[in-house]
Motif scaffolding. Structure first.
Motif, PDB file in Angstrom:
ATOM      1  N   ALA A   1       0.834  -1.206   0.000  1.00  0.00           N
ATOM      2  CA  ALA A   1       0.000   0.000   0.000  1.00  0.00           C
ATOM      3  C   ALA A   1       0.868   1.256   0.000  1.00  0.00           C
ATOM      4  CB  ALA A   1      -0.923  -0.009   1.217  1.00  0.00           C
ATOM      5  N   LEU A   2       2.023   1.205   0.686  1.00  0.00           N
ATOM      6  CA  LEU A   2       2.932   2.355   0.733  1.00  0.00           C
ATOM      7  C   LEU A   2       3.753   2.493  -0.535  1.00  0.00           C
ATOM      8  CD1 LEU A   2       4.159   1.862   4.405  1.00  0.00           C
ATOM      9  CD2 LEU A   2       2.751   3.767   3.588  1.00  0.00           C
ATOM     10  N   ASP A   3       4.072   1.361  -1.173  1.00  0.00           N
ATOM     11  CA  ASP A   3       4.908   1.387  -2.378  1.00  0.00           C
ATOM     12  C   ASP A   3       4.380   0.349  -3.371  1.00  0.00           C
ATOM     13  OD1 ASP A   3       6.846   1.639  -4.280  1.00  0.00           O
ATOM     14  OD2 ASP A   3       8.517   0.939  -3.024  1.00  0.00           O
ATOM     15  N   PRO A   4       3.316   0.687  -4.105  1.00  0.00           N
ATOM     16  CA  PRO A   4       2.686  -0.288  -5.015  1.00  0.00           C
ATOM     17  C   PRO A   4       3.596  -0.763  -6.139  1.00  0.00           C
ATOM     18  CG  PRO A   4       1.254   1.618  -4.627  1.00  0.00           C
ATOM     19  CD  PRO A   4       2.604   1.978  -4.084  1.00  0.00           C
ATOM     20  N   GLN A   5       4.683  -0.046  -6.416  1.00  0.00           N
ATOM     21  CA  GLN A   5       5.578  -0.419  -7.509  1.00  0.00           C
ATOM     22  C   GLN A   5       6.758  -1.282  -7.036  1.00  0.00           C
ATOM     23  OE1 GLN A   5       4.570   0.410 -10.653  1.00  0.00           O
ATOM     24  NE2 GLN A   5       2.807   1.187  -9.472  1.00  0.00           N
ATOM     25  N   ASN A   6       6.733  -1.711  -5.785  1.00  0.00           N
ATOM     26  CA  ASN A   6       7.831  -2.495  -5.224  1.00  0.00           C
ATOM     27  C   ASN A   6       7.657  -3.963  -5.620  1.00  0.00           C
ATOM     28  OD1 ASN A   6       9.604  -3.961  -3.509  1.00  0.00           O
ATOM     29  ND2 ASN A   6       9.581  -2.273  -2.030  1.00  0.00           N
ATOM     30  N   ALA A   7       8.439  -4.411  -6.587  1.00  0.00           N
ATOM     31  CA  ALA A   7       8.303  -5.779  -7.106  1.00  0.00           C
ATOM     32  C   ALA A   7       8.630  -6.818  -6.041  1.00  0.00           C
ATOM     33  CB  ALA A   7       9.209  -5.970  -8.321  1.00  0.00           C
ATOM     34  N   LEU A   8       9.633  -6.533  -5.202  1.00  0.00           N
ATOM     35  CA  LEU A   8      10.000  -7.497  -4.160  1.00  0.00           C
ATOM     36  C   LEU A   8       8.887  -7.667  -3.134  1.00  0.00           C
ATOM     37  CD1 LEU A   8      13.773  -6.671  -3.558  1.00  0.00           C
ATOM     38  CD2 LEU A   8      12.808  -8.685  -4.658  1.00  0.00           C
ATOM     39  N   ALA A   9       8.158  -6.582  -2.866  1.00  0.00           N
ATOM     40  CA  ALA A   9       7.042  -6.686  -1.922  1.00  0.00           C
ATOM     41  C   ALA A   9       5.947  -7.585  -2.494  1.00  0.00           C
ATOM     42  CB  ALA A   9       6.492  -5.299  -1.614  1.00  0.00           C
TER      43      ALA A   9
ATOM     44  N   ASN B   1       5.716  -8.391 -13.682  1.00  0.00           N
ATOM     45  CA  ASN B   1       5.337  -7.290 -14.566  1.00  0.00           C
ATOM     46  C   ASN B   1       6.036  -5.991 -14.157  1.00  0.00           C
ATOM     47  OD1 ASN B   1       3.647  -9.013 -15.968  1.00  0.00           O
ATOM     48  ND2 ASN B   1       1.799  -8.388 -14.879  1.00  0.00           N
ATOM     49  N   LEU B   2       6.200  -5.800 -12.840  1.00  0.00           N
ATOM     50  CA  LEU B   2       6.864  -4.596 -12.352  1.00  0.00           C
ATOM     51  C   LEU B   2       8.363  -4.623 -12.617  1.00  0.00           C
ATOM     52  CD1 LEU B   2       5.020  -4.123  -8.937  1.00  0.00           C
ATOM     53  CD2 LEU B   2       4.837  -2.641 -10.946  1.00  0.00           C
ATOM     54  N   ASN B   3       8.980  -5.806 -12.468  1.00  0.00           N
ATOM     55  CA  ASN B   3      10.432  -5.906 -12.688  1.00  0.00           C
ATOM     56  C   ASN B   3      10.778  -7.309 -13.163  1.00  0.00           C
ATOM     57  OD1 ASN B   3      13.211  -5.777 -12.707  1.00  0.00           O
ATOM     58  ND2 ASN B   3      13.369  -4.753 -10.715  1.00  0.00           N
TER      59      ASN B   3
END
Length: 567
Positions: free
Chosen positions: A87-95, A121-123
């Motif tokens: 929720a804080l970093d929607p673009q974090n592929a590792l999350a 898809n993100l990374n």
């Protein structure tokens, strides 16, 4: 420094950062991860909690907290922390990849696949995200896609053992045992201290019947992680196969004792399923040792943990085979085992599904998840199982079953024959039973099956009473004969609503014709045809199970008495 394994130097750098900036949340998060790896769980939790306190808007801090919560066996809380990080970093592929891992640990394979795909898809250039996606496809038995993804992950990071493990398991699942075992050997060489990899490498050697090599790997796995039940479980299976039941009993008991240590990878609910699987294996060993009552107790214990445990139902069916008066219960348990089982290569013995033959007669975790790949060792293959017997009084019998597993489909074809003249006049029997069974997993949660069965029986006067035994002349009903022809067709299904709920259903249609020829010119002909439809809902919670269902049947009979050719 952490990537190349120099944790002490990395900690020194982090301490310098904290001297300059004591409130650095990311520094505390990194120290928490290092503490987790070094098994300093309490310190790790304190550090991760401090990281979140210092900066509650840090996705890195929440990710670190998720690892420490998982180390404390709090899988659900760890997933909630990851969801906050997303929720804080929607673009974090590792999350997102981390979310997929934890969804697999909870047994939610569909959400795990979605999260893993989003991470890629993100990374797409991270080996970690590709590896997690590969395992998500592998647990869906989509081995072709999984192999492609694992190959990409290996190209991105050739030093990572996990994509090698995944590729090896995918190859084994497709029946390429040697190629899969080679990949597992490479994975073990990349991470010699990994107990999990050595356990599955040992299982691969066991499948190749290279028992000394398998034992070596199991021993190494036990040394490298003394709290992991997996090598003890597989070693028990091997020892049981080698007719070493006492040693197998000790190993399976050790596996059950250590089962809860898997909580770092498995939810409490899935751990109960694992314990149920191990308990049914323990019961099988007790049965082999001749401790039938103890086997029944362990089977009941297994079903109390997980009423949907197909192994326990199958074991009960086998135990009831040798217990007089339990024929109907045996057939019922076999049906439940068939409806609940995943696709597998285990044969369906034709005679077990028939309750009134009047003859004397003689597997760990089924749900895959992150770091739990036992079902994937069930590989594509064909097998033939045959048995025979011979005795006096013209007694002969045989049973032959051909079974095959291919991807998401399993097939079993079998025939059973038994004949005897009996110990007195007109006490002969002749049975032939033919069976075909097919099962297909449309999805990991939904599988369907169909079974057709044909029975041909002819026997004489089988009723025993004192009067007839005392009379050696006329009262054996020497002309009595019964001829049975029965055809049955059944379809069934299983749908997993959630990790805690299953629905099974069965519809059976059968037609039976009986010709009874009694003393004198009297023949009784009867025909019965009908159906039975059943549906059952199985619900499981940590301290509560329920089984509810509905059944309906209808049978039509037509009887005719023929006297001297006249109806």
């Amino acid at each position: 420094l952490l990537v190349v394994g120099q944790a002490d130097k990395a900690k020194g750098n982090i301490q310098q950062v904290l001297q300059l900036e004591p409130g650095n949340s990311d520094a505390h998060a990194l120290l928490a991860i290092i503490a987790v790896v070094q098994n300093e769980k309490d310190q790790a939790l304190d550090l991760a909690t401090k990281a979140v306190t210092l900066n509650s808007d840090s996705a890195v801090a929440h990710l670190a907290l998720s690892y420490t919560q998982q180390a404390h066996f709090e899988i659900t809380a760890a997933l909630e922390s990851v969801q906050k990080a997303i929720a804080l970093d929607p673009q974090n592929a590792l999350a997102w990849a981390r979310s997929a891992e934890l969804q697999m640990s909870l047994g939610d394979l569909d959400r795990a696949l979605d999260a893993a795909q989003h991470a890629v898809n993100l990374n797409p250039d991270l080996a970690k995200t590709q590896t997690i996606l590969g395992f998500a496809h592998l647990l869906q038995i989509d081995t072709k896609t999984a192999k492609t993804i694992f190959t990409q992950a290996i190209a991105l990071d050739q030093a990572d053992p996990m994509p090698r493990l995944g590729l090896g398991l995918a190859l084994i699942r497709e029946g390429e045992l040697e190629a899969g075992r080679i990949e597992l050997e490479i994975a073990a060489s990349l991470d010699p201290a990994n107990s999990l990899i050595r356990s599955y490498l040992g299982k691969a050697y066991f499948e190749e019947k290279r028992y000394p090599l398998a034992s070596t790997q199991f021993d190494l796995a036990k040394e490298r992680d003394q709290k992991d039940p997996t090598p003890w479980f597989y070693d028990a299976i091997q020892k049981q196969t080698q007719n070493r039941p006492i040693e197998a009993l000790q190993d399976i008991q050790k596996s059950i004792e250590l089962n809860n240590n898997r909580a770092v990878y498995r939810s409490k609910f899935l751990l109960d399923r694992d314990e149920a699987a191990r308990s049914s294996s323990l019961a099988r060993i007790f049965e082999n040792l001749g401790f039938e009552k103890r086997a029944l107790m362990e089977t009941a214990k297994s079903l109390s943990f997980n009423p949907a445990n197909h192994s326990a139902h199958r074991l009960l069916s086998d135990i009831y085979t040798n217990k007089p008066g339990h024929e109907i219960a045996r057939v019922s348990e076999l049906l439940q085992a068939q409806l609940l089982q995943p696709i597998n290569v285990n044969p369906v013995q034709p005679h077990l599904a028939v309750a009134d033959l009047n003859i004397i007669t003689n597997t760990g975790p089924s749900i895959g998840g992150f770091n739990e790949f036992s079902p994937l060792m069930e590989r594509n293959k064909s097998q033939v199982v045959a048995s025979g017997m011979a005795g006096n009084q013209g007694t002969l019998g045989n049973e032959i079953v051909l079974s095959k597993l291919y991807d998401r489909t399993s097939i079993s074809l079998g025939q059973f024959h038994y004949e005897t003249n009996g110990f007195r006049p007109n006490y002969g029997q002749n049975h032939n039973v033919y069976n075909m069974f097919i099962q297909h997993a449309l999805t990991p949660k939904f599988n369907v099956q169909a079974e057709v069965r044909k029975r041909e029986t002819e026997h004489g006067d089988l009723i025993l009473d004192g009067k007839r035994l005392d009379d050696h002349s006329d009262n054996f009903r020497k002309e009595f004969k019964q001829i049975i022809n029965q055809d049955s067709a059944r379809v069934g299904m299983r749908y997993e609503l959630s990790t805690q709920q299953n629905i099974i259903a069965s519809f059976l249609y059968t037609e039976r014709k009986d010709n009874v020829i009694d003393s004198g010119p009297v023949t009784t002909k009867s025909r019965g045809a009908g159906y039975v439809a059943e549906i059952q809902h199985l619900f499981q919670r940590d301290n509560f199970n329920s089984t509810t269902g509905f059944s309906t049947y209808r049978v039509n009979f037509d009887n005719q008495v023929v006297f001297d050719g006249v109806i």
